[in-house]
Write a protein that holds these residues in place. Structure first.
Motif, PDB file in Angstrom:
ATOM      1  N   ASP B 178      -4.096   7.445   2.641  1.00  0.00           N
ATOM      2  CA  ASP B 178      -3.716   6.164   3.241  1.00  0.00           C
ATOM      3  C   ASP B 178      -2.946   5.285   2.271  1.00  0.00           C
ATOM      4  OD1 ASP B 178      -4.717   6.544   5.808  1.00  0.00           O
ATOM      5  OD2 ASP B 178      -6.761   6.140   5.119  1.00  0.00           O
ATOM      6  N   ALA B 179      -3.274   5.427   0.982  1.00  0.00           N
ATOM      7  CA  ALA B 179      -2.651   4.560  -0.022  1.00  0.00           C
ATOM      8  C   ALA B 179      -1.131   4.703  -0.013  1.00  0.00           C
ATOM      9  CB  ALA B 179      -3.194   4.916  -1.401  1.00  0.00           C
ATOM     10  N   LEU B 180      -0.697   5.944   0.247  1.00  0.00           N
ATOM     11  CA  LEU B 180       0.743   6.218   0.287  1.00  0.00           C
ATOM     12  C   LEU B 180       1.420   5.402   1.384  1.00  0.00           C
ATOM     13  CD1 LEU B 180       2.494   8.288  -1.282  1.00  0.00           C
ATOM     14  CD2 LEU B 180       2.272   9.784   0.692  1.00  0.00           C
ATOM     15  N   ILE B 186       3.666  -2.249   2.469  1.00  0.00           N
ATOM     16  CA  ILE B 186       3.840  -3.439   1.627  1.00  0.00           C
ATOM     17  C   ILE B 186       5.317  -3.612   1.271  1.00  0.00           C
ATOM     18  CG2 ILE B 186       3.339  -4.377  -0.676  1.00  0.00           C
ATOM     19  CD1 ILE B 186       0.489  -3.087  -0.261  1.00  0.00           C
ATOM     20  N   ASP B 187       5.990  -2.467   1.094  1.00  0.00           N
ATOM     21  CA  ASP B 187       7.421  -2.548   0.806  1.00  0.00           C
ATOM     22  C   ASP B 187       8.249  -2.934   2.025  1.00  0.00           C
ATOM     23  OD1 ASP B 187       6.965  -1.906  -1.752  1.00  0.00           O
ATOM     24  OD2 ASP B 187       7.517   0.205  -1.604  1.00  0.00           O
ATOM     25  N   GLY B 188       7.581  -3.083   3.174  1.00  0.00           N
ATOM     26  CA  GLY B 188       8.283  -3.553   4.353  1.00  0.00           C
ATOM     27  C   GLY B 188       8.893  -2.468   5.211  1.00  0.00           C
ATOM     28  N   ALA B 189       8.480  -1.210   5.017  1.00  0.00           N
ATOM     29  CA  ALA B 189       9.016  -0.128   5.839  1.00  0.00           C
ATOM     30  C   ALA B 189       8.440  -0.215   7.248  1.00  0.00           C
ATOM     31  CB  ALA B 189       8.677   1.223   5.211  1.00  0.00           C
ATOM     32  N   SER B 190       9.267   0.066   8.254  1.00  0.00           N
ATOM     33  CA  SER B 190       8.773   0.065   9.633  1.00  0.00           C
ATOM     34  C   SER B 190       7.926   1.313   9.856  1.00  0.00           C
ATOM     35  CB  SER B 190       9.952   0.046  10.603  1.00  0.00           C
ATOM     36  OG  SER B 190      10.602   1.304  10.573  1.00  0.00           O
ATOM     37  N   GLU B 191       7.098   1.268  10.936  1.00  0.00           N
ATOM     38  CA  GLU B 191       6.215   2.406  11.209  1.00  0.00           C
ATOM     39  C   GLU B 191       7.031   3.671  11.431  1.00  0.00           C
ATOM     40  OE1 GLU B 191       2.777   3.011  11.279  1.00  0.00           O
ATOM     41  OE2 GLU B 191       2.968   1.212  10.071  1.00  0.00           O
ATOM     42  N   PHE B 192       8.160   3.523  12.132  1.00  0.00           N
ATOM     43  CA  PHE B 192       8.952   4.708  12.415  1.00  0.00           C
ATOM     44  C   PHE B 192       9.542   5.282  11.130  1.00  0.00           C
ATOM     45  CE2 PHE B 192      12.618   7.189  13.740  1.00  0.00           C
ATOM     46  CZ  PHE B 192      12.017   8.009  14.666  1.00  0.00           C
TER      47      PHE B 192
END
Lengths: 324, 286
Positions: B178-180, B186-192
Motif C-alpha cells: 500500500d505504501a507504494l 501524495i504526489d498527486g497522481a490520479s487513480e487511473f
C-alpha cells in the motif's frame, strides 16, 4: 394526571422513533456519502460488472429459479417446488452413482493436481530463464490446445492398433486387447490419469508467475536468518509469500475436479459402460442437452454449486490453519 | 563439472538438485510423450498410421496429412481465410477487452475500500463454481433479447467478464504494498494513472499469464451455441467438422491438433521471453 402521563409516554416513544429514524437516516446518508466518495472505485468495477451481471449473475439466478420448476424448453416453466431435489436424492439411482464417482474422482484428482502444479512450478522456478521457459511450455503444453487429450484415445484404444494394446499383444503380455475405455474396471483410472495429465494448466502458470514475483531479497534475508534447506525455504518463505496464488489454485482444483466431464465423455463414451465414469456434470448434460429437462438439470447444477462451496470453505480453513 | 543451471544458493544441495532433476525428467516425460506422439502422428503417411504394432516414431515423414487438410478446407464454400479471420478477431478483441476490464475491476477490489465490495468479490469467486452448461439456456435468452445472437458480440462480450481473470488479477494486486500507492497519491497522481503506471507494471507476470489463458480459450472457441451464419463461424468449428468425418481422417485429425497448437505455443514462447526480460533486468521495485 393520567392524561399527562400518557402524553409523556407518547412523547417518549415518539422521541425514540425519531431517534431511530434519525439513526437510520444517518446510516443511509453515511452509506450514500461513502458511495459518493468512492465514485472512482465504482467506475473501475463498472465495465466488468455490467457484462458479468448480464452473462453470469443473471443466468445463474435464472437457473437457480428454474431448479424449482419443470421446464422442457417447449412449454413455459411450471413451478413444482422441491420435487426436482427430492427426485434426485430418492428416485434417481444414476445420480447417486454420479455423486459417488465424482467424489472419488475429486478426492484423488483435486489434491494431486494441486500438489503437482505447486511442486513442478517450484522446481522449475529454480532454473535459469531459458530452461525455465522451455520446461514451463513442456508441462503446460497438454492444456494449450482444446482437445489434444484425444491422443489418449489412440493410446488406450481397445483394438490392437491402440498404442498400449499393440505393445501388450506384441510382447505377448495379453492374448486379447484390454478394453481400457469401455471396461468399468479401467475407465475411472484412465479418466483420472488423463485429467492429471491435463492438470498443469491455469494454476501451474499462476504459481510460476507468483514465484517470479517474489522479491529475491526475501531469500537473502532468510539465508542470513539461518534457513539452510530448500524445504525450510519453501515452507517458511516461499509458501507464505505465495498465499494469494495458493488460494487461487485451490479454487481451480476444486472446480476442475468436481465439474470434470468435458475430457472424460469423449474418452469413455456417453453414457459410459455401467455408468462407471459417470460424473455429476455428465448427469447434468444428460438431462440438459439430451432429455431437455432443464429444471432437473438446473437442480443438479445447484447441488454441485453448494458442494463446491462447502469444499472451498473447508480448503480455505485448511490453508488458514497451515499458516498459523 | 556440474551443469550450472541456476545461480548458486546456500539453500541448494547437490543431492537435492539431483532429485529435482530426476523428478523433472520423469514428469516431463509423462507430460510430453503424448504430445510428441501427436506431432509424429501428424507427419505419418497412411500406411504408418495403421501399422501393427503401432509405432511411436515416424519413419517416412510426410506432409500428406496437412495437404489433405488444405484440400478439404478448399472444398468448403466459405474460404479458409474467412474462418481464420473470425477466430483472430474474436480472440484479439476478447482477450484484450478481458485483460483490461478484469484488471481495472481487480485494482478497485484489491486496493480500494467501498460499500458492496465483499458482495462483488464473493459473487466472482462463487460464480466460478456454477456449472456453465446450465447457464447456456438463460444466456441464450439474454442474447436474443439484446439482438446479439449470430454476431461476434455473443462470443466476445461474455469473454470480457470471465470471473477467472478478475480473480487472478486481484490475487496478484493484493501483494503490491500500500505504501507504494500512498506515495503516488501524495504526489498527486490520479487513480487511473496509479493503476496504469504503478499497478499494472508491478503485476506484469500476472497479466502476461492471463493473456495466455484467455487467448487460448478464445482460440479454441467453436461458437457453436450462438453463431449460425457459416461466414461468421470460427476456425475450430470448421476444423472439427472435418475431423468428425471418421477413422479415414485419423492423420488429418492429428494435423488439425498440431495446427491448432502452433499459434498458442508461439504466443506462449513470445510471452515467456517478456516475463524473463522484465524479471531479469529490473525485477520488482518495492
Amino acid at each position: 394526571m393520567k392524561a399527562t402521563a400518557e402524553s409523556k409516554i407518547a412523547a417518549k416513544s415518539g422521541l425514540r422513533a425519531d431517534a431511530e429514524s434519525g439513526r437510520l437516516r444517518t446510516w443511509f446518508s453515511r452509506k450514500f456519502k461513502e458511495i459518493r466518495e468512492n465514485k472512482i472505485s465504482y467506475l473501475f468495477i463498472a465495465p466488468f460488472g455490467i457484462f458479468f451481471f448480464m452473462f453470469t449473475v443473471l443466468p445463474v439466478a435464472l437457473a437457480m429459479l428454474l431448479s424449482f420448476t419443470h421446464y422442457n424448453m417447449l412449454e413455459p416453466p411450471k413451478w413444482i417446488g422441491l420435487q426436482n431435489y427430492l427426485r434426485l436424492f430418492f428416485a434417481d439411482d444414476v445420480f447417486l452413482i454420479a455423486v459417488k464417482n465424482t467424489f472419488i474422482f475429486a478426492v484423488i484428482v483435486g489434491p494431486l493436481s494441486y500438489f503437482m502444479c505447486l511442486i513442478f512450478a517450484w522446481m522449475i522456478n529454480d532454473l535459469k530463464p531459458k530452461l525455465r521457459a522451455f520446461l514451463t511450455l513442456l508441462f503446460y503444453a497438454p492444456s494449450i490446445s482444446g482437445n489434444v487429450y484425444m491422443v489418449w484415445a489412440w493410446i488406450f484404444s481397445g483394438d490392437t492398433y491402440g498404442y498400449i494394446n499393440g505393445f501388450l499383444t506384441y510382447w505377448g503380455l495379453t492374448s486379447e486387447p484390454v478394453q481400457f475405455l469401455t471396461d468399468p474396471k479401467w475407465m475411472m483410472w484412465v479418466a483420472i490419469l488423463v485429467t492429471l495429465w491435463m492438470s498443469l494448466g491455469t494454476s501451474f502458470l499462476v504459481f510460476i508467475a507468483g514465484l517470479q514475483g517474489i522479491d529475491p531479497t526475501l531469500y537473502e534475508a532468510g539465508a542470513v536468518d539461518g534457513v539452510r534447506h530448500r524445504f525450510q525455504e519453501l515452507i517458511y518463505l516461499t509458501l507464505p509469500a505465495l498465499r494469494p496464488q495458493l488460494m487461487f489454485g485451490a479454487i481451480m482444483s476444486i472446480t476442475g475436479s468436481f465439474a470434470a466431464a468435458s475430457q472424460i465423455i469423449p474418452l469413455v463414451g456417453f453414457p459410459s459402460t455401467d455408468y462407471a465414469a459417470h460424473t455429476i456434470v455428465a448427469h447434468l448434460l444428460d438431462y440438459g442437452n439430451i432429455r431437455f429437462e432443464m429444471g432437473y438439470a438446473s437442480a443438479i447444477a445447484v447441488i454441485l454449486f453448494f458442494t463446491m462451496i462447502i469444499a472451498q470453505q473447508i480448503v480455505q480453513l485448511l490453508l488458514r490453519n497451515l499458516e498459523s | 563439472m556440474r551443469l550450472q543451471l541456476r545461480e548458486k544458493r546456500i539453500t541448494r544441495s547437490t543431492g537435492g538438485d539431483l532429485l529435482v532433476f530426476l523428478i523433472l525428467v520423469a514428469g516431463g516425460a509423462f507430460m510430453s510423450l503424448p504430445m510428441v506422439y501427436t506431432i509424429f502422428h501428424a507427419f505419418k503417411p497412411m500406411n504408418e498410421l495403421f501399422i501393427w504394432p503401432p509405432q511411436f516414431f515416424v519413419r517416412n515423414p510426410t506432409l500428406a496429412n496437412f495437404y489433405d487438410l488444405f484440400l478439404l478446407m478448399e472444398e468448403s464454400w466459405v474460404p479458409f481465410t474467412r474462418y481464420l479471420y473470425n477466430t483472430l478477431l474474436i480472440t484479439v478483441l476478447g482477450t484484450s477487452g478481458h485483460v483490461l476490464m478484469a484488471s481495472l475491476a481487480a485494482y478497485a477490489l484489491a486496493k480500494h475500500r467501498f460499500p458492496g465490495q465483499r458482495i462483488y468479490f464473493n459473487a466472482i469467486v462463487f460464480s466460478l463454481m456454477f456449472a456453465w452448461q446450465v447457464t447456456a439456456i438463460p444466456n441464450y435468452l439474454t442474447m436474443s433479447r439484446i439482438g446479439w445472437v449470430d454476431t461476434y458480440m455473443a462470443i466476445i462480450a461474455p469473454a470480457w467478464a470471465m470471473p477467472l481473470g478478475l480473480y487472478l488479477m486481484k490475487q496478484f494486486m493484493e501483494q503490491i504494498p500500500d505504501a507504494l500507492l500512498e506515495a503516488a497519491r501524495i504526489d498527486g497522481a490520479s487513480e487511473f494513472r496509479i493503476f496504469w503506471k504503478i499497478v499494472m507494471p508491478n503485476v506484469k507476470p500476472a497479466w502476461l499469464t492471463l493473456i495466455i489463458i484467455s487467448f487460448q480459450s478464445m482460440w479454441g472457441e467453436t461458437g457453436a451455441r450462438f453463431i449460425y451464419t457459416e461466414a461468421l463461424k470460427p476456425l475450430p468449428y470448421a476444423l472439427n467438422q472435418i475431423v468428425s468425418a471418421g477413422i479415414a481422417r485419423a492423420g488429418v485429425g492429428a494435423a488439425v491438433l498440431v495446427l491448432m497448437m502452433v499459434v498458442p505455443i508461439a504466443l506462449f514462447v513470445f510471452n515467456q521471453s517478456k516475463v524473463v526480460q522484465t524479471m531479469g533486468s529490473a525485477g520488482i521495485d518495492k
